[in-house]
Design a protein around this motif. Structure first.
Motif, PDB file in Angstrom:
ATOM      1  N   LYS A  39      -2.437   4.134   8.330  1.00  0.00           N
ATOM      2  CA  LYS A  39      -2.318   6.120   8.475  1.00  0.00           C
ATOM      3  C   LYS A  39      -3.421   6.371   8.744  1.00  0.00           C
ATOM      4  N   TRP A  47      -2.263  16.553   6.057  1.00  0.00           N
ATOM      5  CA  TRP A  47      -1.874  14.953   6.109  1.00  0.00           C
ATOM      6  C   TRP A  47      -1.472  15.107   7.182  1.00  0.00           C
ATOM      7  N   ARG A  49       0.917  11.701   9.323  1.00  0.00           N
ATOM      8  CA  ARG A  49       1.874  11.200   9.465  1.00  0.00           C
ATOM      9  C   ARG A  49       0.999  10.246  10.361  1.00  0.00           C
ATOM     10  N   THR A 372       6.938   6.590  10.317  1.00  0.00           N
ATOM     11  CA  THR A 372       6.530   7.464   9.507  1.00  0.00           C
ATOM     12  C   THR A 372       7.800   6.779   8.004  1.00  0.00           C
ATOM     13  N   GLU A 377       3.750   9.052   1.164  1.00  0.00           N
ATOM     14  CA  GLU A 377       2.502   9.792   1.281  1.00  0.00           C
ATOM     15  C   GLU A 377       2.629  10.374  -0.194  1.00  0.00           C
TER      16      GLU A 377
END
Length: 467
Positions: A39, A47, A49, A372, A377
């Motif tokens: 990541k 954030w 991916r 992804t 997440e």
């Protein structure tokens, strides 16, 4: 136990050796940005991916495919538990989600006023939906009954939910809609797999339905056949073939696409060709290209003139290649990939595939989008449903390079599913799906699974414990 149950519940019989174990500490860093478990850390609170997996794929060279598959010739492979070495670290539900990689085509279609122009983009979307299968020779994990997967892409304006609604036969249902209610895309898929000698043929039974609410239109189609060659000997390669008919049930417009088999000399490998006609069967546009590369549209008359000129200039072109023998136990050699699609003057580019990351071959040939899909997440735990396949321990272990744990967890989950099935049979209890219900497609009348709604209300207290 009858013979069918034995095939469904077959044990893998696989004991991986140390040579195939890949630990995270040995994983390579493929991007210039520093990564943690594949990541990219957040920057300024945003954030990013991930662009790689936590560990590269392991070698399959030490495993005998034939030793396992020789007893399966002529059988439906969906009824057989395959050794984990043949898998990629995604569930089939996540693989379905890859249909949405090029959602911008649907958004663009929603903005157009002409129905033929909209059909062009719907056709491009239907072709793009299978593009990620190129060189993806790993088998996705069979979803457990009740397994789900959700995907929300705020920046691309949609969310999607899928559920494994049946185990025997395996049926996956999905529903996607734009966040501003411009479209919905849904369907159910029953992948029938069969082994024929040196190849595995996949028939993705089920209807795809796309509804454009602004135009009050509905389009339906089925996906082409897929064949994986050389499952026993030689280099694995994939081709798609068959006729895909896209119908606009509101206007009567139709697009007929021919996914061509590679042919004797490989000239047609990956090629797609078709046309768009109105309800009076008048041809308006020709569609051509490759499902691995790009799709163009052009006026039929211009296309025919070009084809005639091409035949005159290239009539002897086939003579430069000799047919290679494929008899006996030899592998089905993959034909050399021909030159890139040549754009005919006057054509309009409808879609072009996004390039894959440079390390894709070491990451199960994943696209950037596929990379992804199994990512957890920040903030997902406790929000996504406990049945979401991001939480499957066998897929997570395989993604992290721990093949032994992945194999053990896969067998544990399958046994847990068998025990649950026996308990339901003992209590004469029927399985109840949570997010979809059986019905008929309102446009084709074919059997389908209809989304009941409510998933994104986040009320998950009554979901089964499948992991």
């Amino acid at each position: 136990m009858n013979s069918e149950e034995e095939f469904y519940d077959a044990e893998t019989g696989l004991e991986s050796d140390d040579s195939c174990e890949v630990s995270f500490k040995d994983a390579c860093v493929y991007e210039s940005k520093q990564t943690v478990n594949g990541k990219v850390p957040s920057e300024n609170g945003v954030w990013e991916r991930r662009t790689t997996l936590p560990a590269p794929m392991f070698s399959r060279n030490d495993f005998s495919v034939w030793g396992f598959l020789k007893k399966c010739i002529g059988m439906e492979l969906s009824k057989i538990t395959m050794p984990i070495v043949f898998n990629e670290p995604l569930s089939f539900l996540q693989r379905i989600t890859e249909y949405m990689e090029h959602t911008y085509l649907i958004h663009k279609a929603c903005t157009l006023s002409d129905s033929i122009e909209r059909m062009q983009l719907v056709a491009a979307f239907a072709v793009s939906a299978v593009a990620s299968q190129w060189d993806r020779t790993g088998k996705p994990f069979n979803p457990l009954l009740g397994e789900t997967f959700e995907l929300t892409r705020d920046e691309e304006g949609y969310h999607m939910i899928s559920e494994q609604v049946s185990h025997h036969p395996p049926i996956s249902a999905f529903y996607s809609e734009s966040l501003n209610q411009d479209f919905s895309f849904h369907g159910s898929i029953y992948p029938k797999l069969k082994l024929w000698g040196k190849s595995v043929e996949a028939e993705p039974k089920g209807t795809m339905t796309l509804e454009l609410s602004k135009h009050r239109e509905a389009y339906t189609w089925t996906n082409p056949m897929c064949c994986v060659h050389n499952v026993i000997l030689g280099k694995l390669w994939i081709e798609q073939y068959g006729t895909v008919e896209i119908v606009n049930h509101s206007t009567g417009d139709k697009c007929v696409l021919n996914f061509k088999p590679c042919g004797m000399f490989g000239k047609e490998l990956h090629r797609v060709e078709g046309h768009i006609q109105d309800k009076s069967k008048k041809k308006h546009q020709v569609i051509y290209g490759k499902w691995t590369e790009c799709v163009y549209s052009i006026e039929p008359k211009v296309y025919e003139v070009n084809k005639k000129a091409e035949k005159k200039s290239g009539g002897d072109s086939k003579k430069h290649k000799q047919e290679q023998s494929t008899g006996g136990d030899d592998a089905d050699e993959m034909p050399d990939v021909q030159e890139t699609v040549t754009m005919i003057p006057g054509s309009t580019l409808l879609w072009r595939v996004a390039p894959r990351p440079p390390h894709s071959t070491q990451m199960y040939n994943f696209t950037n989008f596929a990379m992804t899909l199994n990512e957890l997440e920040p903030g997902m735990i406790g929000v996504i449903a406990p049945t979401d396949c991001r939480l499957r321990p066998d897929i997570r272990a395989m993604e992290n390079g721990d093949i032994d744990t992945a194999s053990q967890e896969k067998e544990r989950l399958e046994e847990k599913q068998r025990v649950a099935r026996r308990e339901r049979a003992k209590d004469e209890e029927e399985w109840s799906t949570r997010w979809f219900q059986q019905g008929n497609n309102r446009y084709t009348g074919a059997a389908d699974w209809i989304y009941k709604g409510g998933y994104f209300d986040r009320r998950y207290s009554d979901l089964p414990d499948i992991y």
